[in-house]
Design an enzyme around this catalytic site. Structure first.
Site, PDB file in Angstrom:
ATOM      1  N   ALA A   1       8.421   7.528   2.564  1.00 23.37           N
ATOM      2  CA  ALA A   1       9.606   6.589   1.755  1.00 23.37           C
ATOM      3  C   ALA A   1      10.238   5.429   2.627  1.00 23.37           C
ATOM      4  O   ALA A   1      10.384   4.399   2.203  1.00 23.37           O
ATOM      5  CB  ALA A   1      10.786   7.837   1.448  1.00 23.37           C
ATOM      6  N   ASP A   2      10.471   5.693   3.976  1.00 20.11           N
ATOM      7  CA  ASP A   2      10.824   4.836   5.241  1.00 20.11           C
ATOM      8  C   ASP A   2       9.715   3.542   5.015  1.00 20.11           C
ATOM      9  O   ASP A   2      10.144   2.682   4.919  1.00 20.11           O
ATOM     10  CB  ASP A   2      10.870   5.259   6.332  1.00 20.11           C
ATOM     11  CG  ASP A   2      12.041   5.931   6.594  1.00 20.11           C
ATOM     12  OD1 ASP A   2      13.105   5.605   6.049  1.00 20.11           O
ATOM     13  OD2 ASP A   2      12.438   7.124   7.088  1.00 20.11           O
ATOM     14  N   LEU A   3       8.417   3.897   5.083  1.00 18.64           N
ATOM     15  CA  LEU A   3       7.573   2.876   5.349  1.00 18.64           C
ATOM     16  C   LEU A   3       6.922   2.081   3.803  1.00 18.64           C
ATOM     17  O   LEU A   3       7.018   1.008   4.030  1.00 18.64           O
ATOM     18  CB  LEU A   3       6.101   3.749   5.546  1.00 18.64           C
ATOM     19  CG  LEU A   3       6.109   4.275   6.832  1.00 18.64           C
ATOM     20  CD1 LEU A   3       4.724   5.322   7.085  1.00 18.64           C
ATOM     21  CD2 LEU A   3       6.173   3.581   8.063  1.00 18.64           C
TER      22      LEU A   3
ATOM     23  N   SER B   1       9.558   1.840   1.448  1.00 22.19           N
ATOM     24  CA  SER B   1      10.727   0.792   1.364  1.00 22.19           C
ATOM     25  C   SER B   1      10.654  -0.554   2.212  1.00 22.19           C
ATOM     26  O   SER B   1      10.719  -1.374   1.813  1.00 22.19           O
ATOM     27  CB  SER B   1      11.853   1.474   1.532  1.00 22.19           C
ATOM     28  OG  SER B   1      12.127   1.947   2.877  1.00 22.19           O
TER      29      SER B   1
END
Length: 407
Positions: free
Chosen positions: A188-190, A192
């Site tokens: 999710a971090d990567l 986004s």
């Protein structure tokens, strides 16, 4: 006597080798992973990325470990090394008059600002969107949040695993419906960060027409929903609720991980032509009613898996992969990361870069995934010189001096 001259083509190639964003300046106020990953992508493309960190401890990821490496009195977190390549660091207390003044000076000179504070935090620090564009009307602002910048749950803190669950990805990942699993990287971090970086590029392109910057907003929630792909339309169009089913594709068969004599291999039989070739090569009756079409094979997946693994039982993995390759069937092994980084194909794609770290010496980092080539003659212009992630405030003095010269 001959005189060497630099042609316009040579100059263009030198500029290209510095990266397509050479000459652009990014102020990176973000921490943890989503924003820093976006900033690193822009840095890899040649932008000057100035990472603003809290005095004393810096980005949270400087303390995320183990593993830590380096001397006992100056341990370095490998997590931080993963997302801050090609950046400079300055430590600023943004609640102080000095910190606010330096940040204002950076914003006046920047093309892009990256931030992933919770909605409203930057406003309370005195840098609302209106103030930012008052300081620099051409500024592109990338703002990444957990759940979105508005809506009934915009104030919730967003961390990767929380969003993998909330946005449905964990319900699709695991051995079965009762075994939800997180993806093995902070996806999710990567994602986004990746969505944010491509939004920045679009905003910079539009700025060429309008002369003004704009705000680009994304979130961990948006990134996860944005990659639901065919699973999303199963839900919104077909009215089905997709659930985890292990290592086999929900809509294509055979497509997944299969056992053989000494391990496992993966195959992707994605067309009827490939199925005919595959079934013939491994003496499977591909015309029987349960296997006649892809839809039939999906409906009878358990029976199909047994038939495929029966056919594979007499092969070791290396011999099996060789036979699959000879038959033209897409196939592969499951590699551990040490095997991936030792793989010559990975090395050939520039996916490992050597950098000189001030504490660790020469270290090897996973490299940028993009390569660039001159369209005229296919000469590669990919940037090859990279800088190690910076120590905290390593560039603070130089950045302050630069701001003073520009004032």
């Amino acid at each position: 006597m001959t005189t060497e001259t630099t042609t316009s083509t040579d100059t263009d190639r030198q500029q290209a080798a510095a990266g397509p964003l050479a000459g652009y300046t990014v102020v990176d106020l973000s921490r943890a992973l989503a924003g820093p990953h976006a900033g690193m992508m822009l840095a890899d493309l040649g932008a000057r990325v100035i990472k603003v960190e809290s005095p004393g401890h810096g980005d949270d990821t400087r303390g995320w470990g183990p593993p830590f490496v380096g001397p006992e009195d100056n341990r370095q977190a490998t997590y931080f090394l993963s997302c801050n390549r090609n950046k400079e660091s300055i430590a600023l207390d943004l609640k102080s008059a000095d910190g606010a003044e330096v940040l204002a000076g950076l914003i006046r000179r920047a093309d892009v600002l990256v931030e992933n504070f919770r909605p409203g935090v930057l406003d309370r620090l005195g840098f609302s969107t209106a103030r930012l564009h008052e300081l620099n009307p051409r500024l592109v602002i990338l703002s990444i949040s957990g759940f979105g910048h508005d809506g009934p749950e915009s104030q919730r803190s967003g961390y990767d695993q929380i969003l993998q669950g909330e946005a449905g990805l964990m319900s699709l990942t695991g051995s079965g419906p009762e075994d939800p699993q997180r993806v093995g990287v902070p996806i999710a971090d990567l994602l986004s960060g990746m969505y944010g970086a491509y939004g920045v590029l679009a905003a910079l392109l539009e700025r060429e027409r309008t002369g003004r910057g704009q705000v680009v907003r994304t979130s961990l929630l948006a990134a996860m929903v944005g990659v639901h792909a065919f699973q999303g339309t199963r839900a919104t169009v077909a009215g089905e609720v997709p659930r985890a089913q292990g290592n086999h594709h929900p809509s294509i068969a055979p497509y997944g991980l299969f056992s053989c004599q000494d391990g496992k291999v993966q195959i992707s039989v994605g067309s009827e032509k490939l199925w005919a070739t595959f079934s013939q090569a491994f003496a499977i009756d591909g015309t029987r009613p349960e296997f006649a079409t892809n839809a039939d094979r999906v409906r009878h997946r358990d029976l199909l898996i047994k038939e495929v693994e029966r056919a594979f039982a007499g092969y070791g993995s290396e011999a099996l992969l060789e036979k699959l390759n000879e038959a033209g069937i897409p196939a592969g092994r499951v590699r551990t990361l040490d095997e991936v980084y030792a793989w010559e194909q990975v090395k050939s794609q520039g996916l490992l870069v050597d950098v000189e770290h001030p504490v660790l010496g020469q270290v090897q980092l996973p490299g940028p995934p993009l390569r660039f080539f001159d369209a005229a003659d296919e000469t590669e212009t990919t940037r090859t010189a990279h800088q190690a992630p910076p120590l905290l405030d390593a560039d603070g003095g130089a950045i302050r001096a630069w701001l003073a010269e520009e004032a």
